[in-house]
Structure formats: structure tokens, C-alpha cells
Design a protein around this motif. Structure first.
Motif, PDB file in Angstrom:
ATOM      1  N   THR A 151       0.933  -1.230   0.054  1.00 29.55           N
ATOM      2  CA  THR A 151       0.057  -0.148   0.102  1.00 29.55           C
ATOM      3  C   THR A 151       0.930   1.214   0.029  1.00 29.55           C
ATOM      4  O   THR A 151       0.759   2.234  -0.629  1.00 29.55           O
ATOM      5  N   ALA A 152       2.130   1.231   0.865  1.00 28.22           N
ATOM      6  CA  ALA A 152       2.833   2.480   0.925  1.00 28.22           C
ATOM      7  C   ALA A 152       3.635   2.598  -0.588  1.00 28.22           C
ATOM      8  O   ALA A 152       3.678   3.802  -0.944  1.00 28.22           O
ATOM      9  N   ILE A 153       3.846   1.611  -1.306  1.00 28.47           N
ATOM     10  CA  ILE A 153       4.676   1.838  -2.617  1.00 28.47           C
ATOM     11  C   ILE A 153       3.443   2.310  -3.512  1.00 28.47           C
ATOM     12  O   ILE A 153       3.902   3.313  -4.245  1.00 28.47           O
ATOM     13  N   GLY A 165     -17.011   2.604 -13.323  1.00 32.50           N
ATOM     14  CA  GLY A 165     -16.673   1.633 -11.988  1.00 32.50           C
ATOM     15  C   GLY A 165     -15.322   1.090 -11.864  1.00 32.50           C
ATOM     16  O   GLY A 165     -14.991   0.833 -13.216  1.00 32.50           O
ATOM     17  N   VAL A 166     -14.878   0.707 -10.877  1.00 33.47           N
ATOM     18  CA  VAL A 166     -13.533   0.089 -10.817  1.00 33.47           C
ATOM     19  C   VAL A 166     -13.870  -1.439 -11.414  1.00 33.47           C
ATOM     20  O   VAL A 166     -12.726  -1.816 -11.806  1.00 33.47           O
ATOM     21  N   VAL A 179      -6.645   1.813  -1.945  1.00 33.76           N
ATOM     22  CA  VAL A 179      -6.935   1.023  -3.076  1.00 33.76           C
ATOM     23  C   VAL A 179      -7.072  -0.414  -2.929  1.00 33.76           C
ATOM     24  O   VAL A 179      -6.538  -1.202  -2.059  1.00 33.76           O
ATOM     25  N   PHE A 180      -7.962  -0.951  -3.691  1.00 40.30           N
ATOM     26  CA  PHE A 180      -8.478  -2.392  -3.388  1.00 40.30           C
ATOM     27  C   PHE A 180      -8.758  -3.084  -4.989  1.00 40.30           C
ATOM     28  O   PHE A 180      -8.109  -3.823  -5.392  1.00 40.30           O
ATOM     29  N   GLY A 181      -9.802  -2.378  -5.565  1.00 39.05           N
ATOM     30  CA  GLY A 181     -10.243  -2.984  -6.776  1.00 39.05           C
ATOM     31  C   GLY A 181      -9.169  -2.868  -7.797  1.00 39.05           C
ATOM     32  O   GLY A 181      -9.087  -4.014  -8.675  1.00 39.05           O
ATOM     33  N   GLN A 182      -8.211  -2.131  -8.040  1.00 43.15           N
ATOM     34  CA  GLN A 182      -7.299  -2.331  -9.237  1.00 43.15           C
ATOM     35  C   GLN A 182      -6.292  -3.245  -8.947  1.00 43.15           C
ATOM     36  O   GLN A 182      -6.076  -4.157  -9.662  1.00 43.15           O
ATOM     37  N   SER A 183      -5.921  -3.510  -7.658  1.00 43.14           N
ATOM     38  CA  SER A 183      -4.937  -4.741  -7.490  1.00 43.14           C
ATOM     39  C   SER A 183      -5.503  -6.089  -7.505  1.00 43.14           C
ATOM     40  O   SER A 183      -5.193  -7.080  -7.881  1.00 43.14           O
ATOM     41  N   THR A 237       1.575  -7.242  -4.630  1.00 45.59           N
ATOM     42  CA  THR A 237       0.650  -6.263  -4.944  1.00 45.59           C
ATOM     43  C   THR A 237      -0.691  -6.212  -4.073  1.00 45.59           C
ATOM     44  O   THR A 237      -1.726  -5.420  -4.503  1.00 45.59           O
ATOM     45  N   ARG A 238      -0.653  -7.107  -3.135  1.00 43.96           N
ATOM     46  CA  ARG A 238      -1.837  -7.376  -2.260  1.00 43.96           C
ATOM     47  C   ARG A 238      -1.681  -6.085  -1.308  1.00 43.96           C
ATOM     48  O   ARG A 238      -1.039  -6.227  -0.602  1.00 43.96           O
ATOM     49  N   THR A 239      -3.010  -5.387  -1.014  1.00 46.90           N
ATOM     50  CA  THR A 239      -2.960  -4.279  -0.488  1.00 46.90           C
ATOM     51  C   THR A 239      -3.532  -4.273   1.034  1.00 46.90           C
ATOM     52  O   THR A 239      -4.258  -5.513   1.102  1.00 46.90           O
ATOM     53  N   VAL A 240      -3.536  -3.441   2.025  1.00 48.46           N
ATOM     54  CA  VAL A 240      -4.064  -3.604   3.161  1.00 48.46           C
ATOM     55  C   VAL A 240      -5.353  -3.925   3.176  1.00 48.46           C
ATOM     56  O   VAL A 240      -5.740  -4.611   4.044  1.00 48.46           O
ATOM     57  N   VAL A 241      -6.223  -3.188   2.306  1.00 40.39           N
ATOM     58  CA  VAL A 241      -7.724  -3.320   2.239  1.00 40.39           C
ATOM     59  C   VAL A 241      -8.152  -4.696   1.678  1.00 40.39           C
ATOM     60  O   VAL A 241      -8.788  -5.388   2.224  1.00 40.39           O
TER      61      VAL A 241
END
Length: 321
Positions: free
Chosen positions: A102-104, A145-146, A258-262, A274-278
């Protein structure tokens, strides 16, 4: 009593108000004090039900072992929080990997989402034929939409069948770039798609801010011999400072969530890079049925974002002072 009234009338004093008039005046004053709260009541009710109540429920869940498949949800105190900071816990590595991802994404996307829309807004704020059309074109992707954006770019960026690699190969560039399966190309894809998708929104905000800057300031700067860069630095940026604060703060929060893009474009690849926190919170709470631990992650993440937002506000306040 009549003599008193006559003497007061002779001096020009108003007669004392009747008891009913005094009561009506007091009632009107009370109603006037309550009027603002009556107008605020619908928002306060909605905020309490959909804002404050979920926060309190999240805090309650975070101190319990909340498994939807178990009949009992025992109280565990701060254990769910301690697991996030204990290197020997089962979720420590995955949690901090998701924070790193997520930070990246945030570090690389936020500067572009602040600078690129500003450049677009400066161009679209000029008078030229078709200006309204181009404003609509740049804003159009944001209304999608995403899910649409994710699936579209997943297909376009596919290493084997994607149109992007085919076009690159047609002009003599490498046609086998792993846009969605390897780093750093996965990050390039996520950041690039997000900038293309959401720049229109920030550009509209900038446009509104630019139109609030008095034209007289630019004319005075020209008379003083200021160059275009000096006018941008000493007139445009100071005039946009409140807008910049809003854009930077909301962009940081949106990028960090961010969630939907990854999830749709890279699907976390390679591995969980590329798995984010959300995304990790969703997996922990819904796939692994550990809502207590997921709630603890959400609260810790919210506190991180609060610290970043406060630092942003303090930075801009310092500059303004």
C-alpha cells in the motif's frame, strides 16, 4: 398603578410588556436556538447510524475472537492488536507486506495524481476551441466503475493476448512485457491505470480553484514583468493552497485504500507483492472468518492514515503562517 403608567408615558417610556407577549418572546428565542440543530438532525442521524455506529462496532469486534462460524466469541482484549506487531504471529508477515504494498502504491501514485491533474487544469483553464469537449473527455474515465476499469485493463495489459504488447511490438518495442505478473511492471500498471482513471476528478477540483483566483492578480504580475513561471509560483500556487490541501489529503486517503485495481488487474501478483491492506483485511474477515482480527487491522490502518492526514494539515498550516 394608573399614575405610574401615566408618568412613564409622560417621560416617553414604553409600557411593560404583557405576560403573554413575554412568554411568546421567550418561546421564540428557544425555537431560534433549536433551529440549527433541527436542520442538522438528518445528517447527525445518518452519521450516527452509518458512521459512528460502525466505528464503535469495529472497536467491539477488535477485542473479541469473532468467528462467524463459532457460537461463542470470547473476549481477547488487545491480542488481535498484539499479533500485528509480534514477529512470531501468523499474520505478522502478511500484514506488513500488505502495508508495504500500500505504501509503494501511495508513494508513486499521489505525486502523479497531484501534478498531472494540475497540468491538465492549467491547460483546460485557457480559452481555445473545443475546451468544453476536452474537459468532458478527461473527466469521462472517472465515471466508470472500478470493475469496468479493472477488467478492461486486465485484458489490455495481458502479456500474451493484450493489445498493449501488440502495439508495442508493432513499433519495434518489446512485446512480452509482464505488465500484470511481475514487478516493477505490475506497479507501473497499477499506478498508470489509476492516474488515467482518476486524474479527471482532481482536474475538475483544480479548475474550480483556478477560476476563483482574481484575474487582476495575473494582470498586476504581468505589469511587474513576472514571467509565466513566476506568475505560477507567486499567484497560482498561493491561490490554490486550500485546494491543494484538499486534493493531497483526499488523494492520499484514496490511494491508501486501493483495492479494486490490484484485485482485478494484478490479482496480487507476483505472489502477494501487490496485495494491499484493504484486500488483506477483506480476506482475513470474509474468507478466513476472523472479523475480530480484521477489525483490529482496520483500526490500526485508520490510525496510520489519521497520522498522515494530520501531518499534511500541519505542513500546510505551517507554510501558510
Amino acid at each position: 398603578m394608573a399614575d405610574v403608567i401615566e408618568v412613564g408615558a409622560a417621560r416617553g417610556d414604553a409600557p411593560p410588556p404583557a405576560a403573554g407577549t413575554a412568554r411568546r418572546g421567550a418561546s421564540a428565542r428557544r425555537t431560534g436556538r433549536l433551529t440549527p440543530y433541527l436542520f442538522l438532525a438528518p445528517y447527525l442521524v445518518l452519521f450516527g447510524v452509518f458512521g459512528l455506529l460502525p466505528i464503535l462496532l469495529g472497536v467491539w469486534l477488535s477485542v473479541h475472537q469473532w468467528d462467524f462460524q463459532l457460537p461463542n466469541r470470547p473476549f481477547v482484549g488487545l491480542d488481535n492488536y498484539q499479533e500485528l506487531f509480534s514477529s512470531d504471529s501468523a499474520v505478522y508477515g502478511d500484514w506488513w507486506q500488505s502495508v508495504r504494498a500500500t505504501a509503494i502504491f501511495t508513494v508513486f501514485s499521489v505525486p502523479l495524481l497531484v501534478a498531472v491533474p494540475l497540468g491538465l487544469a492549467l491547460l483546460l483553464n485557457r480559452s481555445f476551441p473545443g475546451r468544453t469537449f476536452f474537459r468532458a473527455v478527461y473527466f469521462a474515465p472517472y465515471v466508470l466503475g472500478v470493475a469496468v476499469i479493472g477488467l478492461l485493463w486486465r485484458f489490455l495489459l495481458d502479456a500474451n493476448l493484450g493489445l498493449v504488447n501488440r502495439l508495442l511490438g508493432a513499433v519495434g518495442l518489446p512485446s512480452d512485457t509482464p505488465w500484470v505478473t511481475d514487478v516493477p511492471w505490475a506497479w507501473v500498471s497499477l499506478v498508470g491505470v489509476t492516474v488515467w482513471w482518476t486524474s479527471g476528478f482532481n482536474a475538475v477540483i483544480y479548475l474550480a480553484g483556478l477560476q476563483d483566483i482574481p484575474a487582476e492578480l495575473y494582470e498586476a504580475a504581468k505589469v511587474d514583468g513576472a514571467s509565466a513561471w513566476e506568475r505560477f509560483r507567486h499567484v497560482t500556487l498561493p491561490g490554490l493552497r486550500p485546494v491543494l490541501l484538499f486534493v493531497i489529503t483526499t488523494t492520499v486517503l484514496a490511494s491508501a485504500n486501493v483495492f479494486g485495481q490490484s484485485f482485478l488487474i494484478t490479482q496480487g501478483a507476483p505472489g502477494t507483492e501487490t496485495r494491499t491492506v484493504v484486500w488483506f483485511i477483506v480476506e482475513e474477515g470474509l474468507r478466513d472468518n476472523d472479523a475480530g482480527r480484521a477489525a483490529a487491522m482496520s483500526i490500526v490502518f485508520a490510525l496510520m492514515l489519521a497520522v498522515v492526514s494530520i501531518a499534511n494539515f500541519r505542513l500546510f498550516r505551517y507554510r501558510e503562517d
